[in-house]
Write an enzyme that holds these catalytic residues in place. Sequence first.
Site, PDB file in Angstrom:
ATOM      1  N   CYS A 470      -3.723   3.637  -1.775  1.00  0.00           N
ATOM      2  CA  CYS A 470      -3.960   2.438  -2.577  1.00  0.00           C
ATOM      3  C   CYS A 470      -4.292   1.307  -1.609  1.00  0.00           C
ATOM      4  O   CYS A 470      -4.573   1.552  -0.442  1.00  0.00           O
ATOM      5  CB  CYS A 470      -2.750   2.104  -3.456  1.00  0.00           C
ATOM      6  SG  CYS A 470      -1.301   1.547  -2.552  1.00  0.00           S
ATOM      7  N   ALA A 471      -4.269   0.075  -2.071  1.00  0.00           N
ATOM      8  CA  ALA A 471      -4.689  -1.037  -1.219  1.00  0.00           C
ATOM      9  C   ALA A 471      -3.647  -1.382  -0.162  1.00  0.00           C
ATOM     10  O   ALA A 471      -3.982  -1.645   0.991  1.00  0.00           O
ATOM     11  CB  ALA A 471      -4.978  -2.273  -2.071  1.00  0.00           C
TER      12      ALA A 471
END
Length: 571
Positions: A470-471
């Site tokens: 994910c980020a």
Amino acid sequence: MQTIINRLEKHQAFFEKISRNIYLMAIKDGFLAAMPIILFSSIFILLSNIPPLIGIKIPVELNAWFNKIYNYTMGFVGFYVAGTTAKALTGSMNKRMKGGKFLNNTSTAIAAMVGFMLLAIGTSKSGNYLPTFFGTQGILSAFVAAFVTVHVYKFCVQRDLTIKMPKEVPGAISQNFRDIIPFGFATLIFSGIDVLVRLWLKVPFGAMIATLLGPIFKGAESYPGMMLIWFLIPMFWFLGIHGPSVVKPALESALFGNTTANLALFKAGNFPFHALTENFGNFVGELGGTGATFVVPFIFIFLMKSKQLKAIGKASIIPVMFAVNEPLLFGAPIILNPYFLIPFVVAPMVNVVIGKAFIDLQLMHGFMYVLSWALPGPIGAFLDTNFQWSAIVLMIILLAVDTLIYLPFVKAYDVSLLEHEKAVDAKLATETATTQPQTTVQNESASQTVATQVEAPEKLTKQLRVLVLCAGGGTSEQLANALTTGAKQYDEPIVASAGAYGAHHDILPNYDLVVLAPQVRTYYQDLKAETDPLHIKLVATKGQQYIALTRDPKKALEFIITNFKTQTTPE
């Protein structure tokens, strides 16, 4: 409101292109790689500064040891970031190289660190290195060193300006000789720039950049500047693009440089007045995550009536407290939901105005440490201002204001959901009443249908290594944990790990399947260019689908096994 959203959606491809810019990605990934250094060093600066506040006198030798660790970690972060940024950019550039040619990321990292030394570091009359630009003040020089180095290497490698060794020479040794010419060119270029700037301004290159860009940073720290920053971050997220990845890379030097400046002011007995700092954004502008959503789960649980919002509130309350608000963003949903556009972008803007006013009126110190973004906002603000109770007062005000901003819009959304839920309940009641005599037969048929649809895939015969990206590593950890739990419950040989997109390059070969979270879904094609040569399967997820998987270990397990056996691509 819907018209505004439609117009913004028309430009989504442009916004995604910005977020995928290789230079912005290199800055983000370079900082991400250096974050362990930054976060670890903050522990020792806290140990050095906190005990005196509660009357504990630290032995001089121990305090010197704390400061030494801090000075050789955070104090050299500019030097380290030059290397990590060059390595990240090299990875992106190699995807664009043709003819089987590639750049050596170890060599570019070393060359960039050498370039940083030539551009930013000066010496005293006695010949000692001056420490001024080794840390955050030299970060802009680090970026220039990284970008120039990679382009020099690209120029030389594409044109075969390298030293070629006989075929009998081992590959590792040949590579070292191939890197001599691009390394030498890059070093000479940086040395030439250093000489020219010193002849012109009598200062290192790093000081020249800070001088030229000073007005820009000053404008960014103004009320309009900070409002613009914390308008753009949630606006990009509202469109499904990870806002911090687009906006913050251009501000990294100011965010971390101002933090260091605040600490220096505080130690000198002056007031730390900088508002534009890394953790000010984390704990004030992004209180509870992008959109200042700390209060939203509480509003859902205690003030709303719809079953959907109450369920989302209960599921997201703990993650949001620790600034992991993707379960809320995709679960409510907030992303691309017209009801939430105004509060989602207005609350952060109001927060930074109030927070900056507290600092400008000297009611609260500017943030002076680099702490983990995942700390709950009230705790982080209290620690980062060196234990000022006024920071708690600020947090109480912000939570109250954010509640007032969100409440009417959430209430309107709640009313619409209630109407929908009532309609569904009425329809189910009608269907139940009219089909009651056939319940047994229909239930048996439905049971058979469901069994056919969700029949678990065949068990795995060998270990499957899964990487969830994910980020920032927050929601990916939730899905990885769900997979680990499911693997234990159903005795499947699955090993799951979580990571942040951008910090995955070196560890990628260790996995068989990669799962992309919704906020980094736009990087699918970029990552596919990395996974395909390694024969690693890749799958991208969508918002509510992803959140559902993090909550259900069995579904997460079935999703992974199915996608591993039948390669899927995003729709």
